[in-house]
Design a protein around this motif. Sequence first.
Motif, mmCIF file in Angstrom:
data_model
loop_
_atom_site.group_PDB
_atom_site.id
_atom_site.type_symbol
_atom_site.label_atom_id
_atom_site.label_comp_id
_atom_site.label_asym_id
_atom_site.label_seq_id
_atom_site.Cartn_x
_atom_site.Cartn_y
_atom_site.Cartn_z
ATOM 1 N N LEU A 90 97.234 -8.130 8.178
ATOM 2 C CA LEU A 90 96.867 -9.269 7.327
ATOM 3 C C LEU A 90 97.256 -9.055 5.870
ATOM 4 O O LEU A 90 97.801 -9.971 5.240
ATOM 5 N N PRO A 91 97.016 -7.859 5.262
ATOM 6 C CA PRO A 91 97.454 -7.680 3.869
ATOM 7 C C PRO A 91 98.953 -7.862 3.676
ATOM 8 O O PRO A 91 99.394 -8.310 2.616
ATOM 9 N N MET A 92 99.754 -7.521 4.686
ATOM 10 C CA MET A 92 101.192 -7.734 4.577
ATOM 11 C C MET A 92 101.522 -9.222 4.586
ATOM 12 O O MET A 92 102.387 -9.688 3.843
ATOM 13 N N ALA A 93 100.834 -9.981 5.446
ATOM 14 C CA ALA A 93 101.139 -11.401 5.595
ATOM 15 C C ALA A 93 100.821 -12.197 4.341
ATOM 16 O O ALA A 93 101.408 -13.264 4.118
ATOM 17 N N ILE A 94 99.895 -11.716 3.512
ATOM 18 C CA ILE A 94 99.502 -12.460 2.310
ATOM 19 C C ILE A 94 99.913 -11.724 1.040
ATOM 20 O O ILE A 94 99.416 -12.034 -0.038
ATOM 21 N N ALA A 95 100.823 -10.750 1.156
ATOM 22 C CA ALA A 95 101.223 -9.939 -0.001
ATOM 23 C C ALA A 95 101.985 -10.786 -1.006
ATOM 24 O O ALA A 95 102.573 -11.818 -0.684
ATOM 25 N N HIS A 96 102.000 -10.336 -2.251
ATOM 26 C CA HIS A 96 102.762 -10.971 -3.318
ATOM 27 C C HIS A 96 103.168 -9.886 -4.314
ATOM 28 O O HIS A 96 102.782 -8.738 -4.179
ATOM 29 N N GLY A 97 103.957 -10.256 -5.300
ATOM 30 C CA GLY A 97 104.413 -9.288 -6.291
ATOM 31 C C GLY A 97 105.642 -8.541 -5.813
ATOM 32 O O GLY A 97 106.456 -9.061 -5.041
ATOM 33 N N ALA A 98 105.798 -7.295 -6.263
ATOM 34 C CA ALA A 98 106.972 -6.495 -5.910
ATOM 35 C C ALA A 98 107.021 -6.268 -4.414
ATOM 36 O O ALA A 98 106.077 -5.754 -3.815
ATOM 37 N N GLY A 99 108.120 -6.645 -3.786
ATOM 38 C CA GLY A 99 108.275 -6.485 -2.347
ATOM 39 C C GLY A 99 107.444 -7.440 -1.526
ATOM 40 O O GLY A 99 107.358 -7.286 -0.302
ATOM 41 N N GLY A 100 106.854 -8.448 -2.172
ATOM 42 C CA GLY A 100 105.957 -9.356 -1.454
ATOM 43 C C GLY A 100 106.660 -10.188 -0.400
ATOM 44 O O GLY A 100 106.121 -10.418 0.692
ATOM 45 N N ALA A 101 107.874 -10.665 -0.699
ATOM 46 C CA ALA A 101 108.593 -11.503 0.260
ATOM 47 C C ALA A 101 108.914 -10.739 1.537
ATOM 48 O O ALA A 101 108.802 -11.269 2.649
ATOM 49 N N SER A 102 109.301 -9.478 1.415
ATOM 50 C CA SER A 102 109.605 -8.667 2.593
ATOM 51 C C SER A 102 108.345 -8.399 3.403
ATOM 52 O O SER A 102 108.361 -8.459 4.641
ATOM 53 N N GLN A 103 107.245 -8.101 2.727
ATOM 54 C CA GLN A 103 105.988 -7.876 3.444
ATOM 55 C C GLN A 103 105.539 -9.132 4.170
ATOM 56 O O GLN A 103 105.077 -9.075 5.324
ATOM 57 N N GLN A 104 105.653 -10.277 3.518
ATOM 58 C CA GLN A 104 105.264 -11.529 4.163
ATOM 59 C C GLN A 104 106.122 -11.815 5.390
ATOM 60 O O GLN A 104 105.609 -12.245 6.431
ATOM 61 N N ALA A 105 107.427 -11.575 5.283
ATOM 62 C CA ALA A 105 108.321 -11.859 6.402
ATOM 63 C C ALA A 105 107.946 -11.036 7.628
ATOM 64 O O ALA A 105 107.880 -11.559 8.747
#
Length: 794
Positions: free
Chosen positions: A723-738
Amino acid sequence: MRLRDVARVEVGGLSYQFNTRLDGKPTAGLSVLMSPTGNALATASAVEEKMKELSRFFPANISYEIPYNITPVVEASIKKVLMTLVEAVVLVFVVMFLFLQNIRYTIIPTIVVPVALLGACTTLLLAGYSINMLSMFGMVLAVGILVDDAIVVVENVERIMSEEGLPPKEATRKAMSQISSAIIGITLVLMAVFVPMAFFPGSVGIIYRQFSVTMVAAIGFSAFLALSLTPALCATLLKPVAAGHGHAKKGVFGWFNRMLEGVKERYSRTVGFSLNRTGRLMLVYVALLAGLSWAFVNLPGGFLPVDDQGFVTTDVQTPSDSSYARTEAVIEKVEKYLAQRPGVDNVTFLTGFSFSGQGMNTAQAFITLKDWSERGPKDSAAAIVNDINRDLGASVRDAKISALQPPPIDNLGNSSGFSFRLQDRGQKGYQQLMRAADQLIAEANASPVLQKVYVEGLPEAGVVNLVIDREKAGAFGVTFEDINNTISTNLGSNYINDFPNRGRMQRVVVQADARDRMRTEDILNYNVKNSRGQLVPFSSFATVEWARGPTQIAGFNYYPAVRISGEARPGFTSGDAIAEMERLAGKLPRGFGYEWTGQSLQEKLSGSQAPFLLALSVFVVFLCLAALYESWTIPLAVLLTVPLGIVGAVTAAMLRSLPNDVYFTVGLITIIGLAAKDAILIIEFAKDLRKEGKPLVEATIEACRLRFRPILMTGLAFICGVLPMAIAHGAGGASQQALGSVVMGGMIAVVILALLMVPVFFVSVQRVLAGDREPKAARDGEAYGPPAPARTGH
């Protein structure tokens, strides 16, 4: 400067052609390039330490600054993923405590996580990998998987103790005798899923390989600990309980247990109802596969998400005949705009150089942005790039200004857009090639899919043609080779030899004096030696003419080519942009072809390899299960669960407008293993109950009842872990969300659909392929009769 990981140090600002400007002030610049085997963070730290050491010897009026450094995004991204890892562990702990309702039971699986991750880090060290975003992503994904085996052990020990009243040591022995084979089977399946990724070539293979090594190592250590450390902790930390001692009946835990027990009973009745209608449900499954195929094919393609890396670049290009003063005036306008733009930290300009080429009409800005914590959505890298292109493109009319985000992977192009090469394969000539390029660019910029499509290079400029009268040159005894050598030596230079001077060897280089190569007419004053050894002036057989022509001659794979770059409009993916460019290129006249390069080429390769990788992972899982169970039917029943997880992954990608990219493929491979794991937990118990002589349907229903709680617990633990990856933001946030969104959506589908469909798959396969049948009356009685008594083992 001698640093181990520094490949080359280039000096700028030491000639008229390349000048460096920092925040509007002329400076001398050094660019430090890392060696291929170097570590970015270690190299940056070593450079900073070396500059601090050297600065002590600088004159009083000289100082230094490091305005452009790409390593802060690496540090920030790793810190962000570490925070995500901690959040994942905390959420997994909360889920386990909610289900196990005992701090001792909860601590045991939690202890396994750091030990298994330490083992994974050791494996990465031995394999020569570093701790980076890719390996950290693998560890975050692994958190939810690592506790699975330990949860299965602890939950089984706890249930045996509460039902039979055995002391912890004996209960642990009995529990391990029942579930060891299931743990080994689950581990082999999960490891087998990720092994094929390690053998893929190319840039994408490097990404796959780091995920593979991280996941395989973590899962292997998790299984080893589940068979060794976890039983030892259970026998040591757990306290004896009286027989019949169940879960709490009061308070929050009591409410949760009553609700969960009610859900389990309704689930058991639903399974009984479903097993009496397996044929119809299999038809629904086939329809679901058809819908999944359509959605998967229509999912837009991509390569990697474009993250905010903390810096952007801006290319400045004035007309080809511009003077340096005219280019510098445009640069000052750009610097003034950027100085007032929120979110910008500093600006470094290189004049006379750009990614498009070199000349007095070019400049390249490297814009470092403020820390991510100091910038909001309006000051993101993408927003700043759009503002620069919109505002400066409209206000500065005598220059072309293009702001770009860096590519997701260094050295795969200069920007995050596509890299297209239009080739003249029919020998049409330069003019026809440029007309085709102009036609393609005009149609591309008019397309609703594409934007900012342009020729990546310098425009045509004034050129001098030396027109040689062949007859006169032949009469003078002058060859074209002699003419070419004379021009090259005078206008360029020519190395002659070396000579000793005060103990040092110095090179002898011949070139015309500067005042003799300032005007075009000077060429006619050059003398060329003829076949008789006489000097003949160029004016005797040649004239000069001014014209317009290319300043660069580009080629690609042996064909004359034009370099074209661009990007997709908002709402479209890079895969859409590639498909649209290919469609438009197909409308060009015969004789023109195209090829892709940079990240666009890697995207094409990864897209073509992904289906093969998924099929290979499924095939390897099938072989492992077939060898483990010595059966073809049980692996088939397990693998029928895989599309259910893919349904959730594709749905999550569509809801969040994510493309079918590299992270999507990694997520699907993870879901293949997790879906097979849940199916194994049910089918393993159903198979054992069949050996005890219970009818097929009754054994399947009881297995579902027994495994409902642990499957639900491990599924929710994994979902909360990502879940923290799916809602991540900031540095590297787009990759974590994907990555997080795809895996989370797939696991939700596995938890919901697999619990309902795995018993249907098992019973259907056993009836059709294994010939395991009962009379209809017996099946009806089993399906709707009283719940089967609880089994005394897991």
